[in-house]
Every structure is written in structure tokens, then in C-alpha cells.
Design an enzyme around this catalytic site. Sequence first.
Site, PDB file in Angstrom:
ATOM      1  N   ARG A 231      77.742  38.695  -3.060  1.00  0.00           N
ATOM      2  CA  ARG A 231      77.004  38.068  -1.963  1.00  0.00           C
ATOM      3  C   ARG A 231      77.683  36.811  -1.425  1.00  0.00           C
ATOM      4  NH1 ARG A 231      72.505  33.767  -2.131  1.00  0.00           N
ATOM      5  NH2 ARG A 231      72.007  33.736   0.108  1.00  0.00           N
TER       6      ARG A 231
ATOM      7  N   HIS B  79      74.085  30.329   5.811  1.00  0.00           N
ATOM      8  CA  HIS B  79      74.110  29.472   4.711  1.00  0.00           C
ATOM      9  C   HIS B  79      74.421  27.859   5.275  1.00  0.00           C
ATOM     10  CE1 HIS B  79      74.310  29.502   0.121  1.00  0.00           C
ATOM     11  NE2 HIS B  79      74.314  28.257   0.528  1.00  0.00           N
TER      12      HIS B  79
ATOM     13  N   ASN C  40      66.124  32.409  -5.152  1.00  0.00           N
ATOM     14  CA  ASN C  40      67.093  31.516  -5.775  1.00  0.00           C
ATOM     15  C   ASN C  40      66.457  30.756  -6.634  1.00  0.00           C
ATOM     16  OD1 ASN C  40      68.886  32.963  -3.931  1.00  0.00           O
ATOM     17  ND2 ASN C  40      69.314  31.066  -2.620  1.00  0.00           N
TER      18      ASN C  40
ATOM     19  N   TYR D 205      66.715  27.868 -10.104  1.00  0.00           N
ATOM     20  CA  TYR D 205      67.492  27.149 -10.746  1.00  0.00           C
ATOM     21  C   TYR D 205      66.486  26.291 -11.982  1.00  0.00           C
ATOM     22  CZ  TYR D 205      71.334  28.123  -7.456  1.00  0.00           C
ATOM     23  OH  TYR D 205      72.309  28.432  -6.778  1.00  0.00           O
TER      24      TYR D 205
ATOM     25  N   GLU E  87      70.258  34.040  -6.372  1.00  0.00           N
ATOM     26  CA  GLU E  87      71.284  32.982  -6.804  1.00  0.00           C
ATOM     27  C   GLU E  87      70.267  32.533  -8.417  1.00  0.00           C
ATOM     28  OE1 GLU E  87      71.857  29.386  -4.466  1.00  0.00           O
ATOM     29  OE2 GLU E  87      72.254  30.470  -2.769  1.00  0.00           O
TER      30      GLU E  87
ATOM     31  N   GLU F 181      67.864  29.953   2.120  1.00  0.00           N
ATOM     32  CA  GLU F 181      67.036  28.541   1.583  1.00  0.00           C
ATOM     33  C   GLU F 181      66.750  27.863   2.855  1.00  0.00           C
ATOM     34  OE1 GLU F 181      69.201  26.484  -1.400  1.00  0.00           O
ATOM     35  OE2 GLU F 181      68.824  28.283  -2.943  1.00  0.00           O
TER      36      GLU F 181
END
Length: 446
Positions: free
Chosen positions: A78, A122, A292, A294, A352, A167
Site C-alpha cells: 500500500r 495521504h 488504521n 495503533y 495500518e 485518515e
Amino acid sequence: MADDHPFPRGFLWGAATSAYQVEGSPLADGAGPSIWHRFTRTPGAVVNGETGDRACDHYGRWRADLEVLAELGLDAYRFSIAWGRVLPEGTGRVNGKGLDFYQRLVDGLLERGIQPMITLYHWDLPAALDDRGGWCNPDSPRWFADYAQVLFRALDDRVGHWVTLNEPWVSTVLGYLSGDHAPGRRGLAEPPWVAHHQLCAHAEAVAAYRALGCHQIGISLNLEPQHAVSDTAADQAAAVRRHAFINRWFLDPILFGRYPTALADIFGPAWPDFPDADLARIQAPLDFLGVNYYSRGLVCHDPAEQPLQARRITPNDRPCTAMDWEVYPAGLTETLLWLKQRCPTLPIYITENGAAFDDPDPVAGLVQDPRRVDYLREHLAAARLALEQGVDLRGYFAWSLLDNFEWSLGYAKRFGLVHVDFATQQRTIKASAAFYRAFIQAQRDA
């Protein structure tokens, strides 16, 4: 390494990067500058005054980096397109040399049996468009759709997965509310419109793809569960507000054609009355949703944090990454199950997932990063748990393939599976990359 519950056949294993963070050479071969090219030249905007001018020199070393992808046994890569490489002024004239770079990159991936997943945006808006108001300009959705169509016509015959925006919450809030990211603006009036225009841009690109494309298109959102730090009514309400602010601001319009009512309370008089026709277009069906993930948000009430009156805190009794983000793999399962409730038929990709740690220097051709190995192992187990509970999860992309330019933090934080010596551009495999490679192979052998 495979266990009794392997990932399904056809599950897509990949790694991810973004253009400004890895490519370098931002003005090479006729490319136009982006808002990040400008922002990094703003005194005090980036740690140590660093820029992405060189980054990982992926623009010059892409062939070697594709060999790294092949060595890791990945199915997919990606990456994002630098809008200004293809359209230096943001609209109009196509820069053939810039487009040719991505043509070569896609062909090189396919030659190695690796599927491209392309992200159209992005965070690197062409500076020429920022001069025209950027995402505050109501024409910005049309600009984006025109740009997207150039890529669809050039590459869709070889690209199976497209991501419109990465995002958009981050580029909205950090770029226009707090000013920590490009273009570095602060205030309450612009973010609601920036977010809305990005969602309209996403919708316009999806509509253009339905007319031109023949594969799949989606969007990647940063999502994380919000947990109150205590049982007090104030902290509980703060977690609810932050959940609407982070998780639902962009997801609700896409799924349901409406914004959370909490946003009007958060922004007060700055929250506009958006046209119903816009919201109807934003709700256009997707082929997949990118997640995504985290960490989670551990939230307390804080009146000083405006406009949200809620603050994320770092627990002192839990392992954390170099970003001061709590290592919380259970939050990935929780997020995926929450999505299953809200959009049960929509396929999901983890686009992600990764962690920055203070890695040691390479020794004997290897970087030992045991904390990242543990992070990957635990989050892959969390993804598998969601699969076992019925989540339609189709793939996993580790962030990131390479140590890279980490936005306003410069080169201080390393997320890569592969170590980059930014002085020499030498690549060195980390133990986490070796683990990921072995894990993937075990799934295939199961």
C-alpha cells in the site's frame, strides 16, 4: 508458528508507506511543491528543522525497495500518490514524468507478484491548491475527483484496490485545528468545512471510479476505542465526546449520511448546517473500509482542552511505544467488532498497524527490535480473534515498510520493519520483519 486457527486463504498480507514520508525528491522531474514541502520550511514546525526532501529516497531506490517487499514474502504494498508529482498545479496539466514513476512502480510490483493498493491522498495537498484555499475551498472535491480520474485511467487496469483518503481526521484536526501538521492553521471555523469537503471529495472520487474503474475502492480511517479513565460522570461523558469526535465524525456520514449530533455541541456556533444533498452523496456504498489502528484512547475530562473538553492520557502502568501510545491489542478486536455491528456486510482491511520504538543500531546485518515483534504478534492475534467472531477481515498491512519521515516529528520516531540509515540510505532488516515473514509463511503452509 501457525496455530489451530490460521488466517483464511486469500488473506492479503502487506506493508504500507506514504509518498512524502518515503519518496524524497519532492520537486524532481517537474513535480510541484506540496503543503508539506512548505510546512517543513516553517521555523519550529518540525523537530530539528528536518524535511522530507530526501526521506528514504524511495523515488530513486524503488527497485531495491520492491526487492525488500519480495524478500519479506508480502502479497501487497500500500503506497500513496504524491498529487503534485502528477498534477504540479493540482489541476489541469499532467506531468508525464511524475505519472511514469507510478506506472513503473505498479509494473515492478506486479512483476514480483505483489498487488498494489493505492492511496490517492495521504496529506500532501499541492501548494498551488492551498493558495486557492485548499480544503476550505468548496471546489476542492472537484479538484480531487479530476485528479483521481487521471490515476484511474492510467492505472486501474493493473490496480485492484484504491483508497481515496488516508485518515482525513488527522489532516483536518492536526492541519486546521491544532496547527501541528501542514498547512499549520488553527481555529474552530475551518475544520468542519475541511472535513466536509474531504468527505465530498471522497464521494466524488467514488462516483468517478464507478464510471471508470472495474475493481474496488474504499477509504482508510484512524479508529480507536475510547475508554474513560474513571467511572465519574465527567470522564464517562468525555469518552463519549471523544468517540464521536474521532471515530464517528467521518464514519457516520459514510455509513448513515449524517454527522454525530455531538459535533454541533463540540464546535458550537462554528458547526455549519451542511446540505442534505452532500450527505446523500457521501453515503455512496464502498467496496471496503480501511482501518488504521495503533492504540486506544484513555480519556479524562479536561475543560482546558478546547473544544473537546477531553484529554487522552498515557497510563504509567502499561507498556507504551516511543510515541507514548499505550500498547493495547484488545482495542483492535474491539474496534473491528464495533464495525461489524455498524456495517456488517462491509469488508475490512487493516490498512495500518504498527509501532515506533527506540531501536538499536544494526549489528551483523540485523536490528533486534523485540518490542515490535511482540506488538505485531499480539495485534495479529487480536485480528485473528475478530475473524473468529465473524468480522469480514480481508487483509493486514503493517505500518511501515521503512523507517521514514514521521511528519512534525522528523526522523526521530522509527516505525519501520526495515531500518533506514538516513545518512547512507542503507536498508537493514529488523527482527520484526523476519518475524512477519515467518508468520506469513506459516499461514500459507497451514
